[in-house]
Design an enzyme around this catalytic site. Sequence first.
Site, PDB file in Angstrom:
ATOM      1  N   THR A  95      14.843 -54.483  26.809  1.00 28.50           N
ATOM      2  CA  THR A  95      16.129 -55.155  26.569  1.00 28.50           C
ATOM      3  C   THR A  95      17.032 -54.926  27.772  1.00 28.50           C
ATOM      4  O   THR A  95      17.483 -53.800  28.021  1.00 28.50           O
ATOM      5  CB  THR A  95      16.822 -54.606  25.307  1.00 28.50           C
ATOM      6  OG1 THR A  95      15.931 -54.728  24.198  1.00 28.50           O
ATOM      7  CG2 THR A  95      18.098 -55.384  25.018  1.00 28.50           C
ATOM      8  N   LYS A 170      18.630 -61.733  22.785  1.00 31.06           N
ATOM      9  CA  LYS A 170      18.392 -60.363  22.299  1.00 31.06           C
ATOM     10  C   LYS A 170      19.706 -59.571  22.231  1.00 31.06           C
ATOM     11  O   LYS A 170      19.976 -58.844  21.269  1.00 31.06           O
ATOM     12  CB  LYS A 170      17.379 -59.665  23.219  1.00 31.06           C
ATOM     13  CG  LYS A 170      17.206 -58.180  22.996  1.00 31.06           C
ATOM     14  CD  LYS A 170      16.653 -57.860  21.626  1.00 31.06           C
ATOM     15  CE  LYS A 170      16.616 -56.361  21.388  1.00 31.06           C
ATOM     16  NZ  LYS A 170      16.414 -56.012  19.983  1.00 31.06           N
ATOM     17  N   LYS A 238      23.955 -49.232  25.084  1.00 31.69           N
ATOM     18  CA  LYS A 238      23.650 -50.062  26.272  1.00 31.69           C
ATOM     19  C   LYS A 238      23.680 -51.543  25.903  1.00 31.69           C
ATOM     20  O   LYS A 238      24.247 -52.371  26.612  1.00 31.69           O
ATOM     21  CB  LYS A 238      22.284 -49.624  26.811  1.00 31.69           C
ATOM     22  CG  LYS A 238      21.656 -50.464  27.889  1.00 31.69           C
ATOM     23  CD  LYS A 238      20.504 -51.339  27.400  1.00 31.69           C
ATOM     24  CE  LYS A 238      19.343 -50.671  26.750  1.00 31.69           C
ATOM     25  NZ  LYS A 238      18.336 -51.564  26.216  1.00 31.69           N
TER      26      LYS A 238
END
Length: 289
Positions: A95, A170, A238
Site C-alpha cells: 500500500t 486502496k 501511514k
Amino acid sequence: MEVGFLGLGIMGKAMSMNLLKNGFKVTVWNRTLSKCDELVEHGASVCETPAEVIKKCKYTIAMLSDPSAALSVVFDKDGVLEQICEGKGYIDMSTVDAETSLKINEAITGKGGRFIEGPVSGSKKPAEDGQLIILAAGDKALFEESIPAFNVLGKKSFYLGQVGNGAKMKLIVNMIMGSMMNAFSEGLVLADKSGLSSDTLLDILDLGAMTNPMFKGKGPSMNKSSYPPAFPLKHQQKDMRLALALGDENAVSMPVAAAANEAFKKARSLGLGDLDFSAVIEAVKFSRE
Ligand SMILES: NC(=O)C1=CN([C@@H]2O[C@H](COP(=O)(O)OP(=O)(O)OC[C@H]3O[C@@H](n4cnc5c(N)ncnc54)[C@H](OP(=O)(O)O)[C@@H]3O)[C@@H](O)[C@H]2O)C=CC1
Ligand SMILES: O=CCCC(=O)O
C-alpha cells in the site's frame, strides 16, 4: 508458474505460503533474511538480494511496508532495477501512494520491464485463506498473466486502469476503515464510561444496519484490551496520512479522516504502532483519563 516474492512480513509471508501450497514455485527475499527460513521449509527457494530474484523469475511480487521501502527495494544497490528487463513483470502489492507507484512504473518500463500495482483489501486471515480483494492497475497484459496467481491470493481482482488508480482506491478504502475504527473505539469507550456493557453494545451493533466483519472480528478482543497485530497500527496511520495528502491534492475536505489520523498518531506516540490498528482505542481511553 514460477514467481518471486519480495517482503515476508505479516502479509507477504501468508501470501507466499499460499502460493506455495497451491503449486507455485516461489523464490523469496526479505530484508531480514532469517524470515525466509519458514518458507524454505515449505519448499521455497531463497535469494540474497531483490536483483537476484528478478534475474531468476519472469514475474516478481512485492509486499513491503511503505513508500520508502517500496522505492528502496527497486532503486537501491542490488535492487529490482539492476535486473529488470524486457520479458519480466513486476507486481507491487504494497500500500503506497500513486506518486510512488508512478515512479516505480517509470523506472521499470524505462528498462523494458512491465509493471502493475496491486494493493489489497483484507488482512492476515484473508491472506492466509486466499480471500483478498486485489485492486490492480497498470499494464493490462501483465494483469491478465497475473490472474492465476491473483486467483490463489484473492477472491476478486479489479482492474482499475492506469497506474496510480489502484493506489488511490486502496487509500480511500483504508481511510474509510480508519475513520470507522475510531468511531467504533469511541463508542466502546463511551459505553463503558457510561456504565453500559460494551459487550452488549457489540451484540446490538451486530443485529442492525452497522453490522460488519470488522466490528464483529475486532470488537471482542478490543473489549479485552488485546491487540495481536493483523494490520499494524503504524501502517494504518501511514494510509491515513497518504489518503489525507490525496484529499489535499483534490481539495476534498475530510475532517473526519483528519481527526482519525490524529488518534492514530497519538496511539503511535504511546508506543502502540506495532500492535493491531484496533489498539487506537487505547488513545481514546488515554484522552479521557
Ligand atoms: N497487515 C495487513 O492487514 C495489511 C497490510 N497491507 C499493506 O501491505 C504492506 C505490508 O504489510 P505487512 O505485511 O502487514 O507489514 P509488516 O510490517 O509485517 O512487513 C513489512 C515488510 O516490509 C519490509 N521492509 C520494511 N522496510 C524495508 C526496507 N527499507 N527495505 C526492504 N524491506 C523493508 C519488512 O522487512 P523486515 O522483515 O526486514 O522488517 C517486511 O518484509 C503494507 O504496505 C501494508 O500497509 C495491506 C493489506 C492488509
Ligand atoms: O490495509 C489493510 C487492510 C486491512 C483490512 O482490509 O482488513
